[in-house]
Design a protein around this motif. Structure first.
Motif: not given
Length: 331
Positions: A91-94, A305-307, A104-106
């Motif tokens: 869901i986060s990636g979506g 991370l790649d979504a 995503l760049e945490p």
């Protein structure tokens, strides 16, 4: 049936609105207390929104009927890390893709720390099933100690929120005040938390009623349906933070909950039950660990991370487990 569906939609709305107030309030609380962004996402938000799914196994084990109660309790305990490690990441990636981003760049150090603790403590929790009772209790104590150390590491290391470039949105309870008082911040967090718990309780009850009507077995409900419902606060909180490009708190909300749900809660299960795991339970744990390991390695190698990858492997792991359960491949 119609009434159950209506209650599900209403409770879903309550959870969504409460999650918005909660993320806003907990961010202000972190700023007021000069906490690190990791502490806000991985501890305050993660543990706070993990309360609904924490209550289910405790009630099942303590108030349930013998072995059936223990089976449902263990299913709920292991279902939470599985849902967080697969569906929540999906869901986060979506959500990131919907927000027209692909990355995503945490803070990689914060999320890698969370995932490292998760991989270690959850492996110990699962391995405890093969140990004699005295050693199981030793592992349970070790899991609690490990989480206490995790809290210490998270609180003492990392950037505080007041060092971040992005400004915090006004506190929802007093939008016209630039610097709201701490008391009002706490009031908003508590009210939002109560809203999340109440909404999750109604949602779970509604799903349970529908499961009974549709003839879904209790164990399947405890391992798949109940965690799916009670993990919604984490998912909603993370989506809200992702929309604001606050990736560290968004992912920390998930990975921090994974640490809590794989250490403290299994420790309770080990103490209160024989902690004998079925093939289904082992599969859910192995898939959760596999997803956590993939995420850890991606962050270790790339630093982001790649979504699209999150959606891909999160979806594959989740679908594989659901298919195995529904087709009776595993017992």
């Amino acid at each position: 049936m119609v009434l159950d569906l209506a209650l599900l939609l209403i409770s879903l709305g309550v959870i969504l609105v409460s999650a918005g107030f909660f993320t806003n309030g907990v961010e202000w609380l972190g700023r007021k207390l000069c906490l690190t962004e990791g502490a806000v996402g991985s501890i305050l938000a993660a543990v706070g929104t993990a309360m609904p799914e924490t209550v289910i196994p405790l009630i099942a084990i303590l108030l349930g009927s013998g072995e059936v109660g223990e089976e449902i309790g263990i299913g709920a305990i292991l279902g939470a890390p599985f849902m967080l490690g697969t569906l929540a990441l999906l869901i986060s990636g979506g959500a990131v893709l919907v927000f027209r981003r692909t990355r995503l760049e945490p803070d990689p150090h914060v999320i890698r720390r969370d995932l490292f603790f998760f991989l270690v403590v959850y492996t110990l929790a699962i391995a405890a099933a093969f140990l004699p009772r005295p050693l199981k209790l030793v592992v349970a104590l070790g899991l609690v100690v490990a989480y206490i150390y995790f809290v210490y590491e998270t609180i003492t290391k990392g950037r505080t929120l007041d060092q971040e470039e992005g400004e915090c949105e006004p506190l929802y309870l007093c939008k016209r005040v630039d610097n709201p008082p701490l008391v009002l911040v706490i009031v908003q967090v508590l009210l939002a938390f109560l809203g999340i718990v109440a909404g999750a309780k109604v949602f779970v009850d509604g799903v349970a009623d529908l499961s009974a009507i549709l003839g879904v077995p209790a164990f399947v409900f405890s391992l798949l349906v109940a965690p799916l419902a009670t993990e919604m606060p984490e998912k909603f909180n993370s989506v809200i933070w992702l929309a604001q490009r606050k990736d560290t708190m968004a992912l920390g909300n998930i990975t921090g909950a994974m640490v809590f749900q794989s250490s403290v809660i299994p420790a309770i299960g080990i103490i209160l039950t024989p902690w004998v795991l079925t093939e289904t339970a082992f599969l859910s744990a192995l898939l959760a660990l596999a997803s956590g390991l993939v995420t850890y390695l991606l962050l270790l190698r790339r630093g982001f991370l790649d979504a699209r990858l999150l959606v891909a492997y999160g979806g594959v792991f989740y679908a594989a487990f659901v298919a195995a359960v529904l087709t009776g491949t595993i017992g």
